[in-house]
Design a protein around this motif. Structure first.
Motif, PDB file in Angstrom:
ATOM      1  N   GLY A  94       0.827  -1.202   0.000  1.00 44.65           N
ATOM      2  CA  GLY A  94       0.000   0.000   0.000  1.00 44.65           C
ATOM      3  C   GLY A  94       0.856   1.244   0.000  1.00 44.65           C
ATOM      4  N   VAL A  95       0.224   2.385   0.236  1.00 44.29           N
ATOM      5  CA  VAL A  95       0.906   3.683   0.246  1.00 44.29           C
ATOM      6  C   VAL A  95       0.561   4.400   1.545  1.00 44.29           C
ATOM      7  N   THR A  96       1.573   4.953   2.222  1.00 43.70           N
ATOM      8  CA  THR A  96       1.355   5.590   3.519  1.00 43.70           C
ATOM      9  C   THR A  96       0.549   6.878   3.397  1.00 43.70           C
ATOM     10  N   PRO A  97      -0.255   7.189   4.434  1.00 44.87           N
ATOM     11  CA  PRO A  97      -0.967   8.467   4.467  1.00 44.87           C
ATOM     12  C   PRO A  97      -0.049   9.567   5.011  1.00 44.87           C
ATOM     13  N   ALA A  98      -0.455  10.815   4.835  1.00 42.15           N
ATOM     14  CA  ALA A  98       0.304  11.935   5.388  1.00 42.15           C
ATOM     15  C   ALA A  98       0.032  12.063   6.890  1.00 42.15           C
ATOM     16  N   ARG A  99       0.982  12.707   7.579  1.00 48.86           N
ATOM     17  CA  ARG A  99       0.825  12.940   9.023  1.00 48.86           C
ATOM     18  C   ARG A  99       1.442  14.293   9.362  1.00 48.86           C
ATOM     19  N   ALA A 100       0.732  15.049  10.209  1.00 48.36           N
ATOM     20  CA  ALA A 100       1.175  16.408  10.518  1.00 48.36           C
ATOM     21  C   ALA A 100       2.431  16.440  11.373  1.00 48.36           C
ATOM     22  N   LEU A 101       2.607  15.426  12.232  1.00 47.21           N
ATOM     23  CA  LEU A 101       3.728  15.415  13.168  1.00 47.21           C
ATOM     24  C   LEU A 101       4.690  14.281  12.842  1.00 47.21           C
ATOM     25  N   SER A 102       5.942  14.494  13.175  1.00 50.87           N
ATOM     26  CA  SER A 102       6.915  13.408  13.040  1.00 50.87           C
ATOM     27  C   SER A 102       6.808  12.490  14.255  1.00 50.87           C
ATOM     28  N   GLY A 103       7.416  11.315  14.164  1.00 51.48           N
ATOM     29  CA  GLY A 103       7.407  10.378  15.280  1.00 51.48           C
ATOM     30  C   GLY A 103       6.949   8.998  14.869  1.00 51.48           C
ATOM     31  N   VAL A 104       6.912   8.094  15.862  1.00 51.88           N
ATOM     32  CA  VAL A 104       6.549   6.707  15.582  1.00 51.88           C
ATOM     33  C   VAL A 104       5.052   6.499  15.763  1.00 51.88           C
ATOM     34  N   VAL A 105       4.485   5.597  14.976  1.00 46.82           N
ATOM     35  CA  VAL A 105       3.053   5.267  15.072  1.00 46.82           C
ATOM     36  C   VAL A 105       2.870   3.756  14.961  1.00 46.82           C
ATOM     37  N   ASP A 106       1.740   3.301  15.473  1.00 45.37           N
ATOM     38  CA  ASP A 106       1.366   1.895  15.314  1.00 45.37           C
ATOM     39  C   ASP A 106       0.861   1.660  13.892  1.00 45.37           C
ATOM     40  N   VAL A 107       1.162   0.484  13.364  1.00 49.59           N
ATOM     41  CA  VAL A 107       0.619   0.054  12.072  1.00 49.59           C
ATOM     42  C   VAL A 107      -0.372  -1.069  12.350  1.00 49.59           C
ATOM     43  N   VAL A 108      -1.572  -0.942  11.818  1.00 48.61           N
ATOM     44  CA  VAL A 108      -2.637  -1.917  12.092  1.00 48.61           C
ATOM     45  C   VAL A 108      -3.187  -2.447  10.779  1.00 48.61           C
ATOM     46  N   ILE A 109      -3.295  -3.773  10.673  1.00 47.36           N
ATOM     47  CA  ILE A 109      -3.958  -4.390   9.528  1.00 47.36           C
ATOM     48  C   ILE A 109      -5.320  -4.881   9.986  1.00 47.36           C
ATOM     49  N   GLU A 110      -6.341  -4.611   9.192  1.00 49.76           N
ATOM     50  CA  GLU A 110      -7.721  -4.880   9.586  1.00 49.76           C
ATOM     51  C   GLU A 110      -8.353  -5.953   8.713  1.00 49.76           C
ATOM     52  N   LEU A 111      -9.083  -6.867   9.364  1.00 48.48           N
ATOM     53  CA  LEU A 111      -9.834  -7.931   8.705  1.00 48.48           C
ATOM     54  C   LEU A 111     -11.256  -7.904   9.227  1.00 48.48           C
ATOM     55  N   PRO A 112     -12.218  -8.522   8.544  1.00 46.76           N
ATOM     56  CA  PRO A 112     -13.564  -8.621   9.105  1.00 46.76           C
ATOM     57  C   PRO A 112     -13.574  -9.306  10.465  1.00 46.76           C
ATOM     58  N   ALA A 113     -12.622 -10.218  10.693  1.00 44.18           N
ATOM     59  CA  ALA A 113     -12.581 -10.969  11.949  1.00 44.18           C
ATOM     60  C   ALA A 113     -11.870 -10.219  13.064  1.00 44.18           C
ATOM     61  N   GLY A 114     -11.141  -9.134  12.747  1.00 43.33           N
ATOM     62  CA  GLY A 114     -10.394  -8.418  13.768  1.00 43.33           C
ATOM     63  C   GLY A 114      -9.173  -7.739  13.176  1.00 43.33           C
ATOM     64  N   SER A 115      -8.153  -7.527  13.994  1.00 36.55           N
ATOM     65  CA  SER A 115      -6.978  -6.802  13.521  1.00 36.55           C
ATOM     66  C   SER A 115      -5.715  -7.285  14.219  1.00 36.55           C
ATOM     67  N   ALA A 116      -4.568  -6.894  13.638  1.00 30.83           N
ATOM     68  CA  ALA A 116      -3.261  -7.159  14.237  1.00 30.83           C
ATOM     69  C   ALA A 116      -2.465  -5.863  14.199  1.00 30.83           C
ATOM     70  N   THR A 117      -1.656  -5.643  15.232  1.00 29.24           N
ATOM     71  CA  THR A 117      -0.934  -4.373  15.370  1.00 29.24           C
ATOM     72  C   THR A 117       0.578  -4.595  15.426  1.00 29.24           C
ATOM     73  N   LEU A 118       1.294  -3.769  14.701  1.00 31.92           N
ATOM     74  CA  LEU A 118       2.748  -3.700  14.808  1.00 31.92           C
ATOM     75  C   LEU A 118       3.029  -2.416  15.590  1.00 31.92           C
ATOM     76  N   ALA A 119       3.234  -2.571  16.910  1.00 33.15           N
ATOM     77  CA  ALA A 119       3.393  -1.410  17.782  1.00 33.15           C
ATOM     78  C   ALA A 119       4.640  -0.605  17.414  1.00 33.15           C
ATOM     79  N   ASN A 120       4.478   0.727  17.312  1.00 34.59           N
ATOM     80  CA  ASN A 120       5.587   1.617  16.957  1.00 34.59           C
ATOM     81  C   ASN A 120       6.305   1.118  15.692  1.00 34.59           C
ATOM     82  N   GLY A 121       5.513   0.650  14.742  1.00 34.19           N
ATOM     83  CA  GLY A 121       6.099  -0.005  13.570  1.00 34.19           C
ATOM     84  C   GLY A 121       6.606   0.912  12.490  1.00 34.19           C
TER      85      GLY A 121
END
Length: 226
Positions: free
Chosen positions: A195-222
């Motif tokens: 995919g392609v990343t969205p823009a963000r107003a601030l610098s720093g680390v963020v969580d990355v989350v993948i979403e499914l109908p059954a739920g989601s998984a997170t890559l903390a500070n990914g």
């Protein structure tokens, strides 16, 4: 004259029986309670997730009905919450409640289809289920994991192409970076999503989350916005 009267009487009896049969058939084909899906009802369920599926069950008659759901392996009926159907549950005339079902991914050993089935309490024949397009169609999948992202950083303006690695991605519906949706999501296979990343107003680390109908998984500070 007597013979004509006999023939008339026989024709009347035959017409009455046919009319009764047609009425019975029509009533049998009209559900007394119906199901409106409030969530997705068809998707694979990773073994480490326990998604909830919900239907609104509505009494189509003016008569109250006391109803129970037939057991489903790997699925537990949730019976508490606002307007949630109990077990058993009573639907007043034209009334409704929310049938809330928790799917236990680790216990879904066999596919679930043609469910849920809700019956009049004490009856195995007066039963209804959702329409064929809205029945449960659930299969067990391997555990959902999100293990890596490449690259792991990019500019605040977004627009950086990325690749996620993990397992059980087949039904992925979206990816977020710090809660903001990425674009151009493409499910390559069960272990890769791009995919392609969205823009963000601030610098720093963020969580990355993948979403499914059954739920989601997170890559903390990914991911790091520079």
């Amino acid at each position: 004259m007597q013979r004509n009267n006999k023939h008339f009487f026989m024709r009347w009896i035959l017409a009455f029986l046919c009319s009764g049969l047609m009425m019975t058939t029509a009533q049998a084909g009209t559900p007394l309670w119906t199901f409106e899906p409030l969530t997705e009802t068809t998707f694979p369920v990773p073994t480490n997730l326990n998604p909830t599926v919900q239907y609104r069950v509505t009494n189509q008659s003016n008569k109250p009905h006391t109803l129970t759901m037939k057991p489903i392996q790997g699925v537990t009926q949730i019976t508490t919450g606002a307007n949630v159907c109990g077990n058993p549950f009573v639907l007043q005339g034209k009334g409704s409640c929310i049938l809330s079902l928790q799917v236990n991914g680790s216990e879904l050993n066999n596919p679930v289809t043609n469910a849920p089935v809700v019956c009049q309490q004490g009856s195995n024949t007066q039963c209804y289920r959702p329409s064929s397009a809205n029945v449960l169609r659930l299969t067990q999948a391997e555990a959902l994991t999100l293990t890596a992202i490449d690259p792991a950083s990019g500019t605040q303006s977004g627009g950086t192409g990325f690749t996620l690695t993990g397992t059980s991605f087949t039904s992925a519906t979206g990816v977020t970076f710090g809660g903001v949706a990425a674009t151009s999501i493409n499910v390559v296979n069960s272990t890769t999503v791009t995919g392609v990343t969205p823009a963000r107003a601030l610098s720093g680390v963020v969580d990355v989350v993948i979403e499914l109908p059954a739920g989601s998984a997170t890559l903390a500070n990914g991911y790091t916005y520079e």
